[in-house]
Design a protein around this motif. Structure first.
Motif, PDB file in Angstrom:
ATOM      1  N   ARG A 152       0.865  -1.184   0.000  1.00  0.00           N
ATOM      2  CA  ARG A 152       0.000   0.000   0.000  1.00  0.00           C
ATOM      3  C   ARG A 152       0.891   1.219   0.000  1.00  0.00           C
ATOM      4  O   ARG A 152       2.004   1.187   0.508  1.00  0.00           O
ATOM      5  N   GLY A 153       0.406   2.288  -0.569  1.00  0.00           N
ATOM      6  CA  GLY A 153       1.212   3.493  -0.637  1.00  0.00           C
ATOM      7  C   GLY A 153       0.358   4.732  -0.551  1.00  0.00           C
ATOM      8  O   GLY A 153      -0.866   4.656  -0.460  1.00  0.00           O
ATOM      9  N   SER A 154       1.020   5.875  -0.557  1.00  0.00           N
ATOM     10  CA  SER A 154       0.298   7.145  -0.513  1.00  0.00           C
ATOM     11  C   SER A 154       0.911   8.096  -1.524  1.00  0.00           C
ATOM     12  O   SER A 154       2.063   7.956  -1.914  1.00  0.00           O
ATOM     13  N   GLY A 192      -1.841  13.075  -0.059  1.00  0.00           N
ATOM     14  CA  GLY A 192      -2.441  12.328   1.035  1.00  0.00           C
ATOM     15  C   GLY A 192      -3.313  11.167   0.623  1.00  0.00           C
ATOM     16  O   GLY A 192      -3.829  10.441   1.470  1.00  0.00           O
ATOM     17  N   GLU A 193      -3.510  10.964  -0.666  1.00  0.00           N
ATOM     18  CA  GLU A 193      -4.321   9.839  -1.109  1.00  0.00           C
ATOM     19  C   GLU A 193      -3.561   8.534  -0.834  1.00  0.00           C
ATOM     20  O   GLU A 193      -2.345   8.521  -0.755  1.00  0.00           O
ATOM     21  N   SER A 194      -4.299   7.447  -0.633  1.00  0.00           N
ATOM     22  CA  SER A 194      -3.645   6.165  -0.396  1.00  0.00           C
ATOM     23  C   SER A 194      -4.351   5.087  -1.193  1.00  0.00           C
ATOM     24  O   SER A 194      -5.496   5.236  -1.606  1.00  0.00           O
ATOM     25  N   SER A 244      -3.489   0.915  -3.298  1.00  0.00           N
ATOM     26  CA  SER A 244      -2.545  -0.156  -3.598  1.00  0.00           C
ATOM     27  C   SER A 244      -1.366   0.415  -4.394  1.00  0.00           C
ATOM     28  O   SER A 244      -1.504   1.374  -5.151  1.00  0.00           O
TER      29      SER A 244
END
Length: 123
Positions: A56-58, A62-64, A66
């Motif tokens: 998972r990442g961002s 600030g969106e996150s 896969s």
């Protein structure tokens, strides 16, 4: 390394045609960028990346969601077996950021084809 591998092409195009207006330079840049993006997209179709590790990442805002780390099992031959250049003419190009600021890039580290394929790997 430059990902927009031909920053001088717009300047050269403008100088060769005697263009001095901002709107004309913008049009020349748009045309150059469109042709370049078309070429990179075509080269990227030859490259088959695969997910090495899913996570998972961002993002920057600030969106996150896969994300993943990718690998390319078979590099394009231009990158896997680069041509041996006996005397590349490396050129340091200084970028003026104002007093007490240092910025530059080094041109001619990669051939145009190597730079294009490297950019295509990132698509």
């Amino acid at each position: 390394m430059q990902f927009w591998s031909r920053p001088t092409s717009v300047r050269a195009l403008a100088a060769a045609s005697g263009v001095a207006t901002l709107s004309s330079c913008s049009y020349a840049m748009m045309s150059t960028c469109t042709a370049y993006q078309t070429r990179i997209t075509k080269l990227a179709q030859e490259i088959q990346p695969r997910v090495l590790v899913a996570t998972r990442g961002s993002g920057n805002f600030g969106e996150s969601g896969s994300a993943g780390f990718y690998t390319i099992d078979k590099l394009p031959s231009v990158l896997a077996y680069p041509e041996r250049r006996t005397n590349p003419q490396l050129e340091r190009v200084d970028i003026d950021l104002g007093p007490d600021r240092l910025a530059f890039y080094i041109d001619n580290v990669l051939t145009h084809d190597e730079a294009d394929y490297l950019a295509a790997c990132a698509e």
